[in-house]
Write an enzyme that holds these catalytic residues in place. Structure first.
Site, PDB file in Angstrom:
ATOM      1  N   GLU A 193       8.439  -4.244  -2.276  1.00  0.00           N
ATOM      2  CA  GLU A 193       8.609  -5.197  -0.794  1.00  0.00           C
ATOM      3  C   GLU A 193      10.304  -5.197  -0.260  1.00  0.00           C
ATOM      4  O   GLU A 193      10.906  -6.394  -0.211  1.00  0.00           O
ATOM      5  CB  GLU A 193       8.357  -6.846  -1.511  1.00  0.00           C
ATOM      6  CG  GLU A 193       7.654  -6.932  -1.198  1.00  0.00           C
ATOM      7  CD  GLU A 193       7.364  -8.840  -2.390  1.00  0.00           C
ATOM      8  OE1 GLU A 193       6.051  -8.845  -2.286  1.00  0.00           O
ATOM      9  OE2 GLU A 193       8.075  -8.718  -3.108  1.00  0.00           O
ATOM     10  N   PRO A 194      10.805  -4.499   0.466  1.00  0.00           N
ATOM     11  CA  PRO A 194      11.746  -4.270   0.213  1.00  0.00           C
ATOM     12  C   PRO A 194      12.482  -5.495   1.857  1.00  0.00           C
ATOM     13  O   PRO A 194      12.170  -5.393   2.308  1.00  0.00           O
ATOM     14  CB  PRO A 194      12.582  -2.553   0.944  1.00  0.00           C
ATOM     15  CG  PRO A 194      11.324  -2.249   1.619  1.00  0.00           C
ATOM     16  CD  PRO A 194      10.073  -3.059   0.350  1.00  0.00           C
ATOM     17  N   GLY A 195      13.552  -6.032   2.061  1.00  0.00           N
ATOM     18  CA  GLY A 195      14.240  -6.603   2.566  1.00  0.00           C
ATOM     19  C   GLY A 195      15.759  -5.942   3.175  1.00  0.00           C
ATOM     20  O   GLY A 195      15.249  -5.175   4.295  1.00  0.00           O
ATOM     21  N   ARG A 196      16.733  -5.922   2.723  1.00  0.00           N
ATOM     22  CA  ARG A 196      17.501  -5.876   2.981  1.00  0.00           C
ATOM     23  C   ARG A 196      18.293  -4.522   2.948  1.00  0.00           C
ATOM     24  O   ARG A 196      18.516  -3.623   4.113  1.00  0.00           O
ATOM     25  CB  ARG A 196      19.035  -6.304   1.006  1.00  0.00           C
ATOM     26  CG  ARG A 196      20.244  -6.027   2.046  1.00  0.00           C
ATOM     27  CD  ARG A 196      21.267  -6.266   0.233  1.00  0.00           C
ATOM     28  NE  ARG A 196      20.967  -6.746  -0.189  1.00  0.00           N
ATOM     29  CZ  ARG A 196      20.645  -8.281  -0.735  1.00  0.00           C
ATOM     30  NH1 ARG A 196      22.572  -9.018   0.318  1.00  0.00           N
ATOM     31  NH2 ARG A 196      20.842  -9.268  -1.565  1.00  0.00           N
ATOM     32  N   CYS A 251      34.252 -25.946  10.164  1.00  0.00           N
ATOM     33  CA  CYS A 251      35.037 -27.091   9.608  1.00  0.00           C
ATOM     34  C   CYS A 251      35.135 -27.119   7.963  1.00  0.00           C
ATOM     35  O   CYS A 251      34.983 -27.904   7.303  1.00  0.00           O
ATOM     36  CB  CYS A 251      35.380 -29.255  10.060  1.00  0.00           C
ATOM     37  SG  CYS A 251      35.722 -28.681  11.884  1.00  0.00           S
ATOM     38  N   TYR A 299      27.808 -16.115  -2.192  1.00  0.00           N
ATOM     39  CA  TYR A 299      27.576 -15.581  -2.143  1.00  0.00           C
ATOM     40  C   TYR A 299      29.021 -14.697  -2.742  1.00  0.00           C
ATOM     41  O   TYR A 299      29.243 -13.271  -3.471  1.00  0.00           O
ATOM     42  CB  TYR A 299      26.371 -14.336  -2.409  1.00  0.00           C
ATOM     43  CG  TYR A 299      25.438 -15.252  -2.300  1.00  0.00           C
ATOM     44  CD1 TYR A 299      24.978 -15.872  -2.807  1.00  0.00           C
ATOM     45  CD2 TYR A 299      25.250 -14.553  -0.413  1.00  0.00           C
ATOM     46  CE1 TYR A 299      23.984 -15.499  -2.402  1.00  0.00           C
ATOM     47  CE2 TYR A 299      23.976 -14.744  -0.588  1.00  0.00           C
ATOM     48  CZ  TYR A 299      23.018 -16.083  -1.268  1.00  0.00           C
ATOM     49  OH  TYR A 299      21.972 -16.030  -1.108  1.00  0.00           O
ATOM     50  N   ARG A 357      27.063 -16.021   3.916  1.00  0.00           N
ATOM     51  CA  ARG A 357      26.749 -14.486   2.114  1.00  0.00           C
ATOM     52  C   ARG A 357      28.298 -14.959   1.496  1.00  0.00           C
ATOM     53  O   ARG A 357      28.546 -15.406   0.273  1.00  0.00           O
ATOM     54  CB  ARG A 357      26.002 -13.681   3.129  1.00  0.00           C
ATOM     55  CG  ARG A 357      24.998 -13.725   3.411  1.00  0.00           C
ATOM     56  CD  ARG A 357      24.198 -12.357   3.656  1.00  0.00           C
ATOM     57  NE  ARG A 357      24.151 -11.620   2.214  1.00  0.00           N
ATOM     58  CZ  ARG A 357      24.686 -10.847   1.269  1.00  0.00           C
ATOM     59  NH1 ARG A 357      25.634 -10.283   1.801  1.00  0.00           N
ATOM     60  NH2 ARG A 357      24.702 -10.709  -0.004  1.00  0.00           N
ATOM     61  N   GLY A 380      14.898  -5.424  -3.530  1.00  0.00           N
ATOM     62  CA  GLY A 380      15.901  -5.475  -4.004  1.00  0.00           C
ATOM     63  C   GLY A 380      16.556  -4.524  -4.098  1.00  0.00           C
ATOM     64  O   GLY A 380      18.671  -4.531  -4.665  1.00  0.00           O
TER      65      GLY A 380
HETATM   66  N1  LLP Z   1      10.300  -9.904  -2.531  1.00  0.00           N
HETATM   67  C1  LLP Z   1      10.553 -10.772  -3.322  1.00  0.00           C
HETATM   68  C2  LLP Z   1       9.906 -11.417  -3.623  1.00  0.00           C
HETATM   69  C3  LLP Z   1      12.021 -11.629  -3.122  1.00  0.00           C
HETATM   70  O1  LLP Z   1      12.199 -12.648  -3.496  1.00  0.00           O
HETATM   71  C4  LLP Z   1      13.197 -11.106  -2.017  1.00  0.00           C
HETATM   72  C5  LLP Z   1      14.907 -11.346  -2.426  1.00  0.00           C
HETATM   73  C6  LLP Z   1      12.413  -9.012  -2.021  1.00  0.00           C
HETATM   74  C7  LLP Z   1      11.507  -9.215  -2.160  1.00  0.00           C
HETATM   75  C8  LLP Z   1      13.293  -8.875  -1.349  1.00  0.00           C
HETATM   76  O2  LLP Z   1      14.638  -8.547  -1.708  1.00  0.00           O
HETATM   77  P1  LLP Z   1      15.427  -7.488  -0.814  1.00  0.00           P
HETATM   78  O3  LLP Z   1      15.006  -6.346  -1.141  1.00  0.00           O
HETATM   79  O4  LLP Z   1      16.107  -7.785  -0.347  1.00  0.00           O
HETATM   80  O5  LLP Z   1      16.655  -7.549  -1.676  1.00  0.00           O
HETATM   81  N2  LLP Z   1      19.487 -14.425  -0.089  1.00  0.00           N
HETATM   82  C9  LLP Z   1      19.922 -13.699  -0.788  1.00  0.00           C
HETATM   83  C10 LLP Z   1      19.390 -12.681  -1.409  1.00  0.00           C
HETATM   84  C11 LLP Z   1      18.266 -13.353  -1.602  1.00  0.00           C
HETATM   85  C12 LLP Z   1      16.593 -12.189  -2.377  1.00  0.00           C
HETATM   86  C13 LLP Z   1      15.613 -13.260  -2.413  1.00  0.00           C
HETATM   87  N3  LLP Z   1      14.157 -12.867  -2.481  1.00  0.00           N
HETATM   88  C14 LLP Z   1      21.520 -12.539  -0.190  1.00  0.00           C
HETATM   89  O6  LLP Z   1      21.937 -13.376   1.029  1.00  0.00           O
HETATM   90  O7  LLP Z   1      22.436 -11.484  -1.051  1.00  0.00           O
END
Ligand code: LLP
Length: 450
Positions: free
Chosen positions: A299-302, A375, A348, A344, A257
């Site tokens: 669990e970092p994604g972004r 479109c 959002y 996005r 997050g």
């Molecule tokens: N762990 C869990 C259980 C999650 O649901 C998520 C993201 C993450 C980790 C990773 O979160 P991050 O570090 O990426 O913030 N599509 C949206 C973001 C949706 C996130 C969903 N869950 C966007 O484009 O902003």
């Protein structure tokens, strides 16, 4: 526009300008990459992802004196090549579908370094995960717990699980990407824990092995306080679980997050600052409660991939609406992608910033609205972008597109999805090939009779 070069958090680490005034990654001109691979084109800077991964692992090693493991949230952006790199750097992957799991496994990742998340996993997905020997499954709700127990019995396996809880912690972010609050589809409410614990320790004990709890409070979070509150709350829960059930849970997953900079006004904490704050809060709480530190999973994604990404587009047509007494006027610049490769802004109201890559040293003289070719009126990439005079065939580079762009891409209007190029140490290679119209047609079936 060249001011962007110094803002490392907004642009990839190796971003700069060459002698021709072209935007570059290392010594590779983005204009040349666009020519070579075509546009729209996702570009991922491997050096930036590596540095982010290292910031997570190094900070944990320095400040968290117990085992730890990073599970990259694959939903942010997943491909075989990215999995290969991550596993080479000691990073695991959190998957949320059979598709993501298959990708990580095909890439040769160790199943033990993976976890499976999601609020409605199918029996097949659970079976696949157990069969592969996945490290952990985060169980989201009671129905799923019983389904997992059933699948585990059927295949004579034991499932090592975390229970995902919604901790009731409010993270200040967009409503669609908040998950920590009470009113969410994800996870067990804290009031459900006694019942669930009774099931796990009673009738399900032969196949379910509880390893810990999991919480994820949202995405694009800039504030450290919710993480510190979460760390305290979870450790208190662990303490109470030990008191009531005599169990010391070995793993704790605090989710992902952490936010990133999409524009100059975004000011997220550095990865190291956030991770240090989490680690120190946990240590402080563990000392206070005299409780042993669990293995920490994040669990970092972004924050691992977003700033590494740039999307390159080619400018096509423009439309200028002159000002009138009732309207300020607008200058639309259309590029050859849009909401199909980056949903996005439409979904959002996300903000991005960009440069004209072949004019990166020229002064901005006008403000335009960068739109795509889909479109939809809502197909806007950047509402208000300062640029030098723009012409057809200019290359536009949009920053911060490494997360939730490719993975959320669609083929709306039957436009194939872009290729993705990996750039690391001054060399580029294809990570994902461009989709073709033939790929799309391959799914279509003919009527044999009309
Ligand atoms: N762990 C869990 C259980 C999650 O649901 C998520 C993201 C993450 C980790 C990773 O979160 P991050 O570090 O990426 O913030 N599509 C949206 C973001 C949706 C996130 C969903 N869950 C966007 O484009 O902003």
């Amino acid at each position: 526009m060249s001011g962007l070069a110094s803002n490392q958090s907004l642009t990839p680490l190796t971003y700069g300008l060459n002698a021709q005034g072209h935007a570059c990654l290392g010594n590779l001109s983005l204009v040349d990459l666009a020519l070579q691979y075509g546009t729209p084109l996702y570009v991922l800077c491997g050096n930036t992802i590596h540095a982010a991964a290292k910031a997570y692992t190094d900070t944990l090693t320095e400040y968290y004196p117990a085992p730890h493991h990073i599970l990259y949230a694959g939903k942010a952006n997943l491909s075989l090549g990215l999995c290969q790199k991550l596993s080479h750097w000691g990073i695991g992957v959190d998957v949320v579908s059979g598709g993501e799991l298959t990708t990580a496994l095909k890439a040769g990742m160790d199943a033990k370094a993976l976890s499976l998340n999601g609020n409605n996993k199918s029996a097949d997905e659970l079976r696949q995960a157990l069969h592969a020997g996945i490290g952990l499954i985060s169980v989201d709700n009671e129905d799923e717990l019983h389904l997992l127990a059933h699948v585990a019995r059927e295949t004579s396996q034991t499932a090592r699980i975390l229970l995902r809880v919604c901790p009731g912690i409010e993270a200040h972010t967009h409503d669609y990407i908040k998950t920590g609050q009470e009113d969410t589809k994800f996870g067990f409410g804290l009031h459900q824990l006694p019942t669930v614990m009774a099931a796990i320790l009673g009738p399900l004990a032969d196949v379910i092995e509880l390893q810990g709890l999991h919480a994820h409070i949202g995405s694009q979070i800039f504030d450290l306080q919710p993480y510190q509150d979460l760390a305290k709350l979870m450790l208190t829960l662990y303490f109470n679980i030990r008191k009531h059930y005599g169990i010391t849970l070995p793993d704790l997953n605090l989710g992902g997050g952490l936010g990133i900079s999409y524009t100059h006004t975004d000011d997220p904490p550095a990865i190291a600052t956030a991770v240090q704050a989490i680690a120190e809060t946990l240590k402080g709480e563990a000392d206070k409660l005299d409780y042993p530190l669990p293995r920490l999973l994040l669990e970092p994604g972004r924050s691992l991939v977003a700033s590494a990404g740039i999307t390159l587009y080619t400018v096509g047509s423009q439309k200028i609406i002159p000002p009138s007494p009732t309207f300020a006027g607008r200058h639309f610049v259309a590029v050859d992608g849009g909401m199909g490769d980056n949903i996005r802004p439409a979904l959002y109201q996300a903000h991005y910033t960009a440069v004209v890559a072949n004019k990166a040293t020229q002064a901005a003289t006008q403000t335009v609205t960068l739109v795509g070719k889909y479109c939809e009126t809502g197909d806007k990439l950047i509402e208000s972008l300062a640029v030098p005079p723009v012409e057809a065939r200019d290359t536009v580079a949009v920053f911060g597109t490494g997360a939730y762009n490719d993975s959320m891409a669609s083929t709306y209007n039957r436009m194939p999805r872009p290729a993705c190029v990996w750039v690391e140490n001054n060399s580029a290679c294809l990570l994902t090939r461009r989709e073709t119209v033939e790929d799309l047609l391959r799914r279509d079936q003919w009527f044999t009779q009309l």
